[in-house]
Design an enzyme around this catalytic site. Structure first.
Site, PDB file in Angstrom:
ATOM      1  N   CYS A   1      -7.455   2.751   1.618  1.00 30.04           N
ATOM      2  CA  CYS A   1      -7.267   1.301   1.541  1.00 30.04           C
ATOM      3  C   CYS A   1      -7.888   0.555   2.718  1.00 30.04           C
ATOM      4  CB  CYS A   1      -5.788   0.959   1.443  1.00 30.04           C
ATOM      5  SG  CYS A   1      -5.005   1.593  -0.065  1.00 30.04           S
TER       6      CYS A   1
ATOM      7  N   ASN B   1      -5.157  -3.252  -7.389  1.00 24.95           N
ATOM      8  CA  ASN B   1      -5.523  -2.688  -6.089  1.00 24.95           C
ATOM      9  C   ASN B   1      -6.782  -1.835  -6.262  1.00 24.95           C
ATOM     10  OD1 ASN B   1      -5.780  -1.180  -3.736  1.00 24.95           O
ATOM     11  ND2 ASN B   1      -3.624  -0.658  -3.579  1.00 24.95           N
TER      12      ASN B   1
ATOM     13  N   HIS C   1      -6.019  -6.744   2.498  1.00 27.32           N
ATOM     14  CA  HIS C   1      -6.191  -5.733   1.462  1.00 27.32           C
ATOM     15  C   HIS C   1      -5.249  -6.045   0.311  1.00 27.32           C
ATOM     16  CE1 HIS C   1      -6.040  -2.099  -0.812  1.00 27.32           C
ATOM     17  NE2 HIS C   1      -4.880  -1.720  -0.325  1.00 27.32           N
TER      18      HIS C   1
END
Length: 335
Positions: free
Chosen positions: A115, A292, A262
């Site tokens: 991530c 995501n 993020h």
């Protein structure tokens, strides 16, 4: 010592839109359940009938970024490719993009920081430019999550979250003082690595062992996430990384023009926004549309925010991410 500045941005997401209601066809879930916990309404998943892969999507985003930078593929000196879902176990996606775009035999480096991958990739590229080694670097974040998700009720806690896509930035040498990347800040805490993990296949538990056991209850080759544990750490580390970047540059929270977090969970982003007392115009989220996309999320969101005119010349832009590893970091830049 040179500065490095983003001169071109681009992103690509598959055409195939998968809504929360679509997921109900193969798992016990609901639109309300997913939105309440994540803020996600839909995501893009690669249609297997198309040519899209992690590297192909990265190349498509890169073409846009290079063109917007006013450059050609021959002007790029180096590639940094961030992903957790390469097309092959090895080699990585960087060399594939070099081939797909028919570039000269430039170097290609792969970053595996999940991530926070794009944050790490930007930091690496920034250092290469600051030292004068390279002039124009292509930085890519790309993910194909849909090919490795457990699409069933058992896997819904993870599967509903993730989407596919890619983004790219051209980072170029800049001699204008006070412009471009001001600083980057990177951290890790490996003792929590197994709280967000995909254990196999790996060299510690390779394909022959998996095939030999042929255990239908073995979930180690699917992503695992301790959601509450990750959420708790994310909101802490996000904040720390942002504050660290501001303090390093003698800046205050009020100086932030645009925060690109993020896109892990809309609730995390909203918590950070409230904590820093930022307005809706100072934070950009698009997880509602794309889910995501891990290493691609920051660069897709940055590109979309810029395309919408939300980032202007002279703005202070903060990029921040937290994820598997645990790894986290921030990049502070003056547009």
């Amino acid at each position: 010592m040179y500065n490095s500045k983003i001169t071109g941005l681009g992103y690509y997401v598959p055409d195939n839109v998968v809504t929360n209601n679509d997921l109900k066809e193969f798992m016990d879930t609901s639109d309300e359940w997913i939105q309440e916990r994540t803020g996600i309404k839909e995501r893009r998943w690669i249609d297997p009938k198309t040519e899209d892969t992690t590297a192909v999507m990265g190349a498509k985003a890169s073409r846009i970024a290079i063109e917007r930078a006013g450059l050609t593929k021959d002007d790029i000196d180096f590639i940094v490719f961030a992903t957790l879902s390469p097309d092959m176990y090895f080699p990585g996606g960087g060399v594939q993009v070099q081939d797909i775009l028919e570039m000269p035999t430039i170097g290609a480096l792969d970053v595996r920081n999940q991530c926070s991958g794009f944050i790490y990739a930007m930091s690496v590229a920034d250092q290469f430019i600051k030292t004068g080694m390279y002039k124009n670097i292509l930085v890519i974040g790309a993910e194909n999550h849909s090919g490795g998700l457990e699409k069933s009720t058992r896997g819904r806690g993870v599967t509903v979250i993730f989407g596919d896509g890619a983004g790219a930035a051209v980072l170029s040498r800049c001699e204008e003082e006070g412009k471009g990347i001001l600083s980057s800040h990177l951290h890790s805490e490996g003792k929590h690595a197994k709280e967000l993990v995909l254990e196999g296949p790996s060299t510690g538990r390779w394909v022959p062992e998996i095939l030999e056991k042929n255990d239908p209850d073995d979930t180690s080759y699917y992503p695992y996430m301790n959601g509450q544990f990750v959420f708790k750490h994310a909101i802490t580390r996000f904040s720390e990384a942002i504050v660290e970047g501001l303090e390093a540059n003698n800046l205050q929270k009020d100086d932030i023009n645009m925060l690109i977090p993020h896109q892990a969970n809309l609730r995390i982003a909203q918590f950070i926004q409230k904590k820093f007392r930022l307005s809706d115009d100072q934070v950009f989220n698009n997880i509602m549309k794309y889910g995501n996309t891990t290493a691609a999320s920051v660069i897709i969101a940055l590109t979309e925010a810029w395309e919408l005119g939300k980032i202007k010349d002279g703005d202070l832009v903060v990029l921040a991410a937290f994820g598997s590893g645990f790894t986290w970091g921030s990049v502070i830049m003056r547009w």
